[in-house]
Design an enzyme around this catalytic site. Structure first.
Site, PDB file in Angstrom:
ATOM      1  N   HIS A  19      42.941  95.885  27.639  1.00  0.00           N
ATOM      2  CA  HIS A  19      44.123  96.042  28.488  1.00  0.00           C
ATOM      3  C   HIS A  19      44.360  97.498  28.885  1.00  0.00           C
ATOM      4  CE1 HIS A  19      45.523  91.919  26.776  1.00  0.00           C
ATOM      5  NE2 HIS A  19      44.723  91.780  27.808  1.00  0.00           N
ATOM      6  N   HIS A  42      39.475  83.962  32.893  1.00  0.00           N
ATOM      7  CA  HIS A  42      39.819  83.354  31.603  1.00  0.00           C
ATOM      8  C   HIS A  42      41.179  83.908  31.212  1.00  0.00           C
ATOM      9  CE1 HIS A  42      35.510  82.941  31.971  1.00  0.00           C
ATOM     10  NE2 HIS A  42      35.526  82.015  31.026  1.00  0.00           N
ATOM     11  N   SER A 101      46.631  89.375  29.959  1.00  0.00           N
ATOM     12  CA  SER A 101      46.116  89.956  31.205  1.00  0.00           C
ATOM     13  C   SER A 101      46.823  89.442  32.470  1.00  0.00           C
ATOM     14  CB  SER A 101      44.600  89.760  31.304  1.00  0.00           C
ATOM     15  OG  SER A 101      44.250  88.422  31.067  1.00  0.00           O
ATOM     16  N   GLU A 119      42.481  78.966  33.904  1.00  0.00           N
ATOM     17  CA  GLU A 119      42.597  78.646  32.473  1.00  0.00           C
ATOM     18  C   GLU A 119      42.279  77.163  32.299  1.00  0.00           C
ATOM     19  OE1 GLU A 119      42.913  80.260  29.463  1.00  0.00           O
ATOM     20  OE2 GLU A 119      42.634  78.207  28.772  1.00  0.00           O
ATOM     21  N   ASP A 147      37.463  75.661  35.757  1.00  0.00           N
ATOM     22  CA  ASP A 147      36.471  76.576  35.193  1.00  0.00           C
ATOM     23  C   ASP A 147      36.452  77.879  36.002  1.00  0.00           C
ATOM     24  OD1 ASP A 147      33.307  76.127  33.763  1.00  0.00           O
ATOM     25  OD2 ASP A 147      33.857  77.865  34.957  1.00  0.00           O
ATOM     26  N   GLY A 148      36.752  78.975  35.323  1.00  0.00           N
ATOM     27  CA  GLY A 148      36.831  80.258  36.013  1.00  0.00           C
ATOM     28  C   GLY A 148      35.487  80.747  36.528  1.00  0.00           C
ATOM     29  N   ASP A 168      36.942  87.490  30.876  1.00  0.00           N
ATOM     30  CA  ASP A 168      37.281  87.680  29.464  1.00  0.00           C
ATOM     31  C   ASP A 168      37.187  86.351  28.712  1.00  0.00           C
ATOM     32  OD1 ASP A 168      38.390  88.646  27.085  1.00  0.00           O
ATOM     33  OD2 ASP A 168      40.440  88.358  27.793  1.00  0.00           O
TER      34      ASP A 168
HETATM   35  N1  SAM Z   1      42.322  87.258  29.389  1.00  0.00           N
HETATM   36  C1  SAM Z   1      43.345  86.911  28.411  1.00  0.00           C
HETATM   37  C2  SAM Z   1      44.134  88.158  28.057  1.00  0.00           C
HETATM   38  O1  SAM Z   1      43.552  89.270  28.059  1.00  0.00           O
HETATM   39  O2  SAM Z   1      45.330  88.052  27.805  1.00  0.00           O
HETATM   40  C3  SAM Z   1      42.761  86.276  27.185  1.00  0.00           C
HETATM   41  C4  SAM Z   1      41.802  85.171  27.453  1.00  0.00           C
HETATM   42  S1  SAM Z   1      41.092  84.414  26.052  1.00  0.00           S
HETATM   43  C5  SAM Z   1      40.029  85.632  25.410  1.00  0.00           C
HETATM   44  C6  SAM Z   1      39.948  83.299  26.814  1.00  0.00           C
HETATM   45  C7  SAM Z   1      40.623  82.096  27.486  1.00  0.00           C
HETATM   46  O3  SAM Z   1      39.649  81.457  28.317  1.00  0.00           O
HETATM   47  C8  SAM Z   1      41.109  81.014  26.517  1.00  0.00           C
HETATM   48  O4  SAM Z   1      42.464  80.790  26.760  1.00  0.00           O
HETATM   49  C9  SAM Z   1      40.266  79.782  26.856  1.00  0.00           C
HETATM   50  O5  SAM Z   1      40.995  78.572  26.755  1.00  0.00           O
HETATM   51  C10 SAM Z   1      39.879  80.049  28.285  1.00  0.00           C
HETATM   52  N2  SAM Z   1      38.618  79.449  28.760  1.00  0.00           N
HETATM   53  C11 SAM Z   1      37.498  79.171  28.046  1.00  0.00           C
HETATM   54  N3  SAM Z   1      36.511  78.754  28.872  1.00  0.00           N
HETATM   55  C12 SAM Z   1      37.020  78.793  30.134  1.00  0.00           C
HETATM   56  C13 SAM Z   1      36.472  78.534  31.421  1.00  0.00           C
HETATM   57  N4  SAM Z   1      35.198  78.137  31.572  1.00  0.00           N
HETATM   58  N5  SAM Z   1      37.260  78.712  32.505  1.00  0.00           N
HETATM   59  C14 SAM Z   1      38.558  79.117  32.371  1.00  0.00           C
HETATM   60  N6  SAM Z   1      39.129  79.382  31.167  1.00  0.00           N
HETATM   61  C15 SAM Z   1      38.363  79.235  30.068  1.00  0.00           C
END
Ligand code: SAM
Length: 294
Positions: A19, A42, A101, A119, A147-148, A168
């Site tokens: 961050h 993500h 984020s 997400e 899916d991101g 992320d």
């Molecule tokens: N970026 C966030 C932050 O800095 O506050 C933290 C994200 S966390 C490390 C990863 C997130 O990605 C989780 O909430 C998980 O459910 C989600 N996730 C996992 N695979 C994903 C995908 N293929 N597409 C979107 N989200 C996904």
């Protein structure tokens, strides 16, 4: 189904690195008039409680943001910007709210800028939508329960040709280590001048070790500038405590790899990383590194 929940990890040392870097990038990208489109592939839940069950169970924030909130004396500018951002979500100390984020990015956007949040976890996607709705940001922020890695393909390049993508993942699935470079490779072909910021864990597994190398090769092949920052706070070795129990150290280190970084980022982190080593380091393995190329 995924079991990773960022609420356990919010405000840990990895979030501090991620961050702080993100904010330093945003500060620069929002200077130019032209609209910016930001992507958070993500996104997580958006906002977290530092005094809630998840955070209290893991106690990871104690190794990160909690250690930083009472720093005395001058603090490097990039770290100060991060601390000011977290403080702005709280009315008193000790801080109880930690912005993820999505909220950090949104805080820096101007009216003309846009944010796409991906997400996939049903509970976190619902929480994120609820949290974002409270901002009343209208069409500026979109929460996409998809899916991101795949979703961003449809939106690159952004119409204004100015963009920031934060990638992320939780790396809960081993396939994430391959999906990250595949997505960045595809994104660079669609939008070579975008800023791509990838967080990754530094853990003893070959895929994690290879990831920054693959991103560096990709940046060099595309003739794009890059920056690679790492922060280690403790040893990765399993040790035995006084009672003879095996203690797993938890995440010891992480890195940020940025393609097309703002020219100001290197200096900002050069000052900040050694400061973070002193503030968050737990043993003699604590260290940082900063490497870049153009
Ligand atoms: N970026 C966030 C932050 O800095 O506050 C933290 C994200 S966390 C490390 C990863 C997130 O990605 C989780 O909430 C998980 O459910 C989600 N996730 C996992 N695979 C994903 C995908 N293929 N597409 C979107 N989200 C996904």
């Amino acid at each position: 189904m995924f079991s990773y929940r960022h609420a356990f990890h919010a405000g840990n040392h990895a979030d501090v690195l991620k961050h702080t870097t993100l904010i330093a990038i945003l500060q620069h990208l929002t200077i130019k008039e032209t609209a910016l489109m930001a992507f958070d592939t993500h996104a997580g839940a958006g906002l977290y409680r530092l005094d809630g069950d998840f955070a209290q169970t893991s106690a990871e924030a104690l190794e990160g943001i909690v250690k930083l909130q009472d720093l005395a004396g001058p603090v490097p500018a990039a770290l100060q910007a991060y601390l000011d951002t977290v403080a702005s979500f709280n009315t008193q100390k000790p801080w109880k709210v930690y912005p993820g984020s999505p909220f950090i990015i949104q805080k820096f956007l101007r009216e003309r800028d846009k944010l796409k949040l991906y997400e996939i976890h049903p509970t976190d996607a619902k929480t994120l939508s609820g949290n974002i709705a409270q901002l009343e940001a209208g069409r500026q922020v979109a929460v996409l329960r998809e899916d991101g890695f795949e979703g961003v393909r449809k939106l690159l390049p952004p119409p204004s040709r100015r963009g920031l993508l934060l990638c992320d993942p939780s790396y809960e699935m081993k396939t994430d280590y391959a999906r990250v470079p595949a997505m960045v490779d595809d994104a660079l072909q669609r939008f070579a001048t975008g800023t791509y910021a990838v967080w990754y864990p530094i853990i003893p597994r070959p895929e994690a070790h290879d990831l920054p190398k693959r991103l560096k090769t990709m940046a060099q092949r595309s003739d794009r500038p890059w920056l690679h920052a790492t922060l280690t706070v403790k040893s990765s070795k399993v040790h035995t405590d006084a009672q003879g129990n095996e203690v797993r150290p938890g995440l010891p280190a992480s890195g940020m790899f940025v393609i097309n970084p703002p020219h100001t980022l290197k200096d900002a982190l050069k000052e900040t990383l050694p400061f973070l080593v002193k503030a968050l380091g737990q043993d003699s393995n604590a260290a940082s590194s900063l490497d870049s190329g153009s």
